[in-house]
Design an enzyme around this catalytic site. Sequence first.
Site, mmCIF file in Angstrom:
data_model
loop_
_atom_site.group_PDB
_atom_site.id
_atom_site.type_symbol
_atom_site.label_atom_id
_atom_site.label_comp_id
_atom_site.label_asym_id
_atom_site.label_seq_id
_atom_site.Cartn_x
_atom_site.Cartn_y
_atom_site.Cartn_z
ATOM 1 N N LYS A 42 39.604 46.570 31.389
ATOM 2 C CA LYS A 42 38.488 47.324 30.591
ATOM 3 C C LYS A 42 37.885 48.502 31.514
ATOM 4 O O LYS A 42 37.629 49.592 31.132
ATOM 5 C CB LYS A 42 37.627 46.340 30.025
ATOM 6 N N GLY A 43 37.871 48.262 32.836
ATOM 7 C CA GLY A 43 36.987 49.023 33.578
ATOM 8 C C GLY A 43 37.168 50.282 33.613
ATOM 9 O O GLY A 43 36.040 51.406 33.543
ATOM 10 N N GLU A 98 42.465 54.352 36.873
ATOM 11 C CA GLU A 98 41.891 53.346 37.518
ATOM 12 C C GLU A 98 40.376 53.299 37.592
ATOM 13 O O GLU A 98 39.990 54.478 38.079
ATOM 14 C CB GLU A 98 42.523 52.761 39.077
ATOM 15 N N ASP A 99 39.590 52.243 37.432
ATOM 16 C CA ASP A 99 38.118 52.299 37.864
ATOM 17 C C ASP A 99 37.885 52.292 39.512
ATOM 18 O O ASP A 99 37.268 53.218 40.048
ATOM 19 C CB ASP A 99 37.359 51.323 37.026
ATOM 20 N N ASP A 102 40.680 48.113 45.022
ATOM 21 C CA ASP A 102 39.751 47.217 46.024
ATOM 22 C C ASP A 102 41.012 46.393 46.894
ATOM 23 O O ASP A 102 41.372 47.183 47.971
ATOM 24 C CB ASP A 102 39.094 46.059 45.132
ATOM 25 N N LYS A 130 37.965 51.652 47.614
ATOM 26 C CA LYS A 130 37.313 50.775 48.678
ATOM 27 C C LYS A 130 38.245 50.340 49.661
ATOM 28 O O LYS A 130 38.834 49.237 49.850
ATOM 29 C CB LYS A 130 36.812 49.422 47.938
ATOM 30 N N PHE A 151 30.258 45.028 46.235
ATOM 31 C CA PHE A 151 30.533 44.889 44.925
ATOM 32 C C PHE A 151 29.927 45.721 44.079
ATOM 33 O O PHE A 151 28.653 45.578 43.935
ATOM 34 C CB PHE A 151 30.453 43.382 44.368
ATOM 35 N N ASP A 158 32.096 46.094 35.874
ATOM 36 C CA ASP A 158 31.426 44.939 35.378
ATOM 37 C C ASP A 158 30.976 43.854 36.513
ATOM 38 O O ASP A 158 31.922 44.013 37.349
ATOM 39 C CB ASP A 158 31.818 44.259 34.186
ATOM 40 N N ARG A 164 28.653 47.414 32.271
ATOM 41 C CA ARG A 164 29.431 48.450 32.156
ATOM 42 C C ARG A 164 28.888 49.840 31.598
ATOM 43 O O ARG A 164 29.417 50.632 31.904
ATOM 44 C CB ARG A 164 30.530 48.081 31.363
HETATM 45 P P1 IMP Z 1 42.284 45.011 43.117
HETATM 46 O O1 IMP Z 1 43.523 44.317 42.650
HETATM 47 O O2 IMP Z 1 41.592 44.026 43.841
HETATM 48 O O3 IMP Z 1 42.497 46.349 43.814
HETATM 49 O O4 IMP Z 1 41.228 45.298 42.013
HETATM 50 C C1 IMP Z 1 41.378 46.131 41.095
HETATM 51 C C2 IMP Z 1 40.324 45.783 39.928
HETATM 52 O O5 IMP Z 1 39.409 44.682 40.302
HETATM 53 C C3 IMP Z 1 39.695 46.810 39.384
HETATM 54 O O6 IMP Z 1 40.485 47.776 38.315
HETATM 55 C C4 IMP Z 1 38.271 46.376 38.851
HETATM 56 O O7 IMP Z 1 38.166 46.037 37.587
HETATM 57 C C5 IMP Z 1 38.155 44.791 39.795
HETATM 58 N N1 IMP Z 1 37.086 45.316 40.839
HETATM 59 C C6 IMP Z 1 37.346 45.331 42.056
HETATM 60 N N2 IMP Z 1 36.228 45.816 42.833
HETATM 61 C C7 IMP Z 1 35.460 45.883 42.087
HETATM 62 C C8 IMP Z 1 33.814 46.127 42.132
HETATM 63 O O8 IMP Z 1 33.233 46.295 43.193
HETATM 64 N N3 IMP Z 1 33.029 45.938 40.892
HETATM 65 C C9 IMP Z 1 33.532 45.623 39.689
HETATM 66 N N4 IMP Z 1 34.854 45.570 39.452
HETATM 67 C C10 IMP Z 1 35.729 45.599 40.672
HETATM 68 MG MG MG Z 2 39.328 46.389 36.165
#
Ligand code: IMP
Ligand code: MG
Length: 178
Positions: A42-43, A98-99, A102, A130, A151, A158, A164
Amino acid sequence: MHRDIEKIFFTEEDIAKRVRELGKQISADYAGKNPVLIGVLKGAFVFMADLLRALDIHCQVEFVACSSYGAGTETSGTVTLTKGLSLDIKGRDVIIVEDILDSGVTINFLKDYLLSLGPASVKVCTFLDKPARRKMPFEADYVGYTCEDAFVVGYGLDYAERYRNLPYIGVLKQEVYA
Ligand code: IMP
Ligand code: MG
């Protein structure tokens, strides 16, 4: 400022300015094309809505949903597609919206999946990056802001489905997690 927020990293003004710049850049790069923007629910829905209105080219909008987080703040490492595409992207120019990037686990999974459907191209536009937290290497084509290793919530992001709706991006007070 919301009482649960410790510090604001990016204000509403910072966000609006960067979205306008990204919109200009993407509009120039895709001039004369008709890309499909694929937002990751949803982000990314808030960023998608703003980015879309900063584009002055024809474009189409789609959403997919991936899940790897549950209610925590760390990725579980396995990604599942909980909502797939409702259009054929064969031969299309795709921009994943993407939001935040990470660990890189979600985006690696999603990009590979979309590439398997035969698009003309796949690029990635993320509002936040990040890079310090990568478990799998990944470089986005368009990045709003690089974010320190914390975070963050707000602007679509969220913590346990909350925050959000904040118009800025910030970190929560430690006591909120307790
Ligand atoms: P990844 O797979 O670890 O790169 O994570 C990507 C997804 O994790 C993003 O689309 C976010 O929804 C969630 N996410 C990662 N870091 C954060 C954060 O700092 N705050 C909130 N959601 C996060
Ligand atoms: Mg997400």
